[in-house]
Design a protein around this motif. Structure first.
Motif, PDB file in Angstrom:
ATOM      1  N   GLU B  74       0.827  -1.206   0.000  1.00 14.84           N
ATOM      2  CA  GLU B  74       0.000   0.000   0.000  1.00 14.84           C
ATOM      3  C   GLU B  74       0.868   1.265   0.000  1.00 14.84           C
ATOM      4  OE1 GLU B  74      -2.916   2.141   3.195  1.00 14.84           O
ATOM      5  OE2 GLU B  74      -2.718  -0.041   3.349  1.00 14.84           O
ATOM      6  N   LEU B  75       1.985   1.229   0.773  1.00 14.38           N
ATOM      7  CA  LEU B  75       2.813   2.429   0.914  1.00 14.38           C
ATOM      8  C   LEU B  75       3.674   2.723  -0.307  1.00 14.38           C
ATOM      9  CD1 LEU B  75       4.071   2.367   4.621  1.00 14.38           C
ATOM     10  CD2 LEU B  75       2.184   3.670   3.616  1.00 14.38           C
ATOM     11  N   GLY B  76       4.109   1.682  -1.011  1.00 19.08           N
ATOM     12  CA  GLY B  76       4.998   1.916  -2.150  1.00 19.08           C
ATOM     13  C   GLY B  76       6.365   2.424  -1.700  1.00 19.08           C
ATOM     14  N   HIS B  77       6.997   3.235  -2.513  1.00 22.95           N
ATOM     15  CA  HIS B  77       8.317   3.820  -2.205  1.00 22.95           C
ATOM     16  C   HIS B  77       9.343   2.765  -1.787  1.00 22.95           C
ATOM     17  CE1 HIS B  77       6.968   7.979  -2.575  1.00 22.95           C
ATOM     18  NE2 HIS B  77       5.889   7.657  -1.904  1.00 22.95           N
ATOM     19  N   GLY B  78       9.213   1.547  -2.337  1.00 24.41           N
ATOM     20  CA  GLY B  78      10.194   0.503  -2.055  1.00 24.41           C
ATOM     21  C   GLY B  78      10.090  -0.107  -0.672  1.00 24.41           C
TER      22      GLY B  78
END
Lengths: 228, 228
Positions: B74-78
């Motif tokens: 959900e957060l993404g950014h790796g």
């Protein structure tokens, strides 16, 4: 880990109420007499100086009237000096800036003079025994504020603004707002409501953290509450 | 009443020492892996989001790996997700953002995985028994920080800057500075040294005051340390 906004979220889900009062709509306190018990110590004296400079009528209190008179004369700005009992009797708002050691005793000895007054304590206005917290001044209106101010900054006449907020704690909103307004008389300073008296303990204890900050950064740190 | 600058005055009267290190000369932490235990809760998730968005490698930890994986996606950014033990093992810095209730137990169950790591606790990293305070993680390097952040602000992608300082407490200056630098990766935020671990308690308790502030002012309050 406790989110600071969880309680707010809960209350915003509650049924709609009448529009809240503007929390910055504070009373005019310019005509009130402010007594500062322990006003010959560095912080009491600094606070008396700032309030008097802002135009507030201030009386410095001390156990010895002559020391109070000497400090008052030094400060100027119409500051008067008296013993603690007379200071309490003549004041509308009484700021307690006595050293922590004699704090409880001083308050209890002035219980009669402080009855009905708005008493603002710079340390914790509660006593603690085996049964928990109890009111030192059951007949007074009590608030807690002015916890961690730099006496150096307060007393320095070269400094025009004190860059800090003052957390104000108390049970009665009207009394809290008077103290907030009083803090707001000092340029740069705001009085921000920060909870009931039972939450005064950690605000008082935070002085230890600010001392650590001051040592590390060679500063006179204050605290600003953001987003208000 | 304790003046915040009395200790400083005392130390400035001491004999001159070598020039102090610039307290804002902080290490580069951009290459360190940050694990967030309890990273599926609102504050942990918000903190993980902000750090990852700033370019930090972040692993979210949870008791259940699948919940951590879902939050990470959900957060993404790796951001990656794993169970708490794997998160601890793979991280250089481990932020403990688990709820207060299971806090001590969770830490003690991970004592082995957290040995030698820099552990940053959002509540109090000390246990208390009849004899006083004791270390929950005697084999870890422990700091306290990120105590009272608004999960709402942290998680809101519309908000670019978090207008607050983070008080960082710890015993070892090098470790404290790593945590300060980590806080400083988030735009608007500074990590400010605020004392040793024994002074973490009141910083943690201050959450109650900020909740009062948030209710009265309908705000997401933070704290800025002035004069530093």
């Amino acid at each position: 880990m406790t989110s600071t906004d969880s309680a707010q979220n809960a209350s915003s889900a509650a049924p709609a109420k009448a529009p809240a009062k503007d929390p910055w709509d504070l009373p005019d306190v310019s005509g009130l007499v402010v007594g500062v018990l322990g006003g010959t110590g560095p912080q009491g004296k600094g606070l008396a100086y700032r309030l008097a400079k802002a135009g507030q009528k201030v009386i410095i209190g001390s156990r010895a009237a002559d020391r109070a008179l000497a400090a008052a004369e030094e400060l100027g700005h119409g500051v008067e000096g008296a013993d603690n009992a007379e200071t309490a009797r003549r004041s509308d708002i009484v700021i307690v800036a006595v050293p922590w050691e004699g704090h409880g005793k001083t308050l209890e000895s002035l219980r009669e003079e402080l009855a009905g007054k708005l008493v603002v304590d710079c340390v914790n206005p509660l006593g603690f025994d085996k049964k928990g917290a109890y009111a030192l001044l059951p007949d007074s209106r009590v608030a807690a504020a002015f916890h961690h101010l730099s006496a150096v900054l307060l007393q320095d006449p070269e400094i025009d603004e004190i860059d800090t907020d003052v957390m104000v704690l108390g049970e009665e909103r009207a009394d809290v707002e008077i103290v907030q307004a009083l803090a707001g008389r000092i340029p740069g300073m705001r009085g921000v409501f920060a909870g009931r008296l039972r939450n005064a303990h950690q605000v008082e204890s935070l002085v230890a953290n600010l001392i650590s900050v001051n040592r590390r950064y060679k500063a006179h740190a204050g605290l600003r509450v953001t987003d208000v």
